[in-house]
Design a protein around this motif. Sequence first.
Motif, short mmCIF file in Angstrom:
data_model
loop_
_atom_site.label_atom_id
_atom_site.label_comp_id
_atom_site.label_asym_id
_atom_site.label_seq_id
_atom_site.Cartn_x
_atom_site.Cartn_y
_atom_site.Cartn_z
N TYR A 79 4.23 5.59 -5.58
CA TYR A 79 4.58 5.53 -6.98
C TYR A 79 3.52 5.52 -7.73
CZ TYR A 79 9.00 3.18 -5.92
OH TYR A 79 10.27 3.44 -5.36
N GLY A 80 2.18 5.80 -7.12
CA GLY A 80 1.03 6.09 -7.79
C GLY A 80 1.27 7.75 -8.42
N GLY B 109 -1.31 4.15 -13.92
CA GLY B 109 -2.30 3.01 -13.58
C GLY B 109 -1.86 2.58 -12.19
N VAL B 110 -0.83 2.86 -11.67
CA VAL B 110 -0.33 2.34 -10.10
C VAL B 110 -1.51 2.82 -9.18
CG1 VAL B 110 1.35 2.08 -8.47
CG2 VAL B 110 1.93 1.72 -10.69
N ALA B 111 -1.89 3.96 -9.35
CA ALA B 111 -2.77 4.70 -8.45
C ALA B 111 -4.07 4.11 -8.27
CB ALA B 111 -2.93 6.26 -8.68
N LEU C 291 2.30 1.59 -3.53
CA LEU C 291 1.28 2.08 -4.22
C LEU C 291 1.02 3.46 -4.28
CD1 LEU C 291 -1.09 -1.09 -4.12
CD2 LEU C 291 0.20 -0.37 -6.04
N GLN D 151 0.87 -1.22 0.10
CA GLN D 151 0.06 -0.15 0.07
C GLN D 151 0.88 1.17 -0.07
OE1 GLN D 151 -3.10 0.15 -0.73
NE2 GLN D 151 -3.87 1.80 0.20
N LEU E 195 -4.62 1.09 -8.17
CA LEU E 195 -4.46 -0.13 -7.51
C LEU E 195 -4.42 0.24 -5.74
CD1 LEU E 195 -1.94 -2.24 -9.22
CD2 LEU E 195 -4.48 -2.44 -9.46
N HIS E 196 -4.27 1.51 -5.48
CA HIS E 196 -4.16 1.80 -4.23
C HIS E 196 -5.55 1.56 -3.38
CE1 HIS E 196 -2.18 4.22 -1.09
NE2 HIS E 196 -3.16 4.91 -0.86
N ASN F 173 -6.35 -2.14 -2.87
CA ASN F 173 -5.59 -2.73 -2.08
C ASN F 173 -5.94 -2.46 -0.60
OD1 ASN F 173 -2.99 -4.65 -1.64
ND2 ASN F 173 -2.27 -2.50 -0.28
N VAL G 80 3.73 6.67 -11.40
CA VAL G 80 3.71 5.64 -12.58
C VAL G 80 2.19 5.45 -12.97
CG1 VAL G 80 4.20 3.32 -13.10
CG2 VAL G 80 5.71 4.42 -11.52
#
Length: 149
Positions: A109-110, A115-117, A106, A103, A119-120, A123, A113
């Motif tokens: 790096y959200g 698309g990574v955000a 994410l 977490q 997933l925050h 998760n 990067v």
Amino acid sequence: MKLVYRILAWAVAVEVAVQAAAIVGALFGLTTWVTEDGGVLDKAERESHSTPYPEAIGFPIHALNGEILIPLIALALLIVSFFARIPGGLKWAAVVFGLVILQVLLGVYGHHVPGVAALHGPNALLLFVTAIATARRARASSAAEPAHA
């Protein structure tokens, strides 16, 4: 130690809920500030260290809570799991700790990067549910334990 384990697992779940409340409050306040009050959020505003609207306090709460407090609680849970003698307790504490580390990564790096955000949030939900399940497993383990005379 089982009680400490349970308390720490519940604390992770509660802190995830605090995280959600802090960031939602900050974002709702931001929306109102921009759309109704004509506020402008740009680099100069972000670097000014001012509080343009009261709910903006949610951003630093979210950051400090997520990068410092929750990881410390999860680490304490992992350490306590070695002594709590809960069947599967170490495994579940490690899963909670791993989800917390993921977490944080994410979240960091959200911002950089694409698309990574995205997933925050999922998760965070997984961490919340896992922390609750971990606390409940510890309670079930304590209830199943025979009373000492």
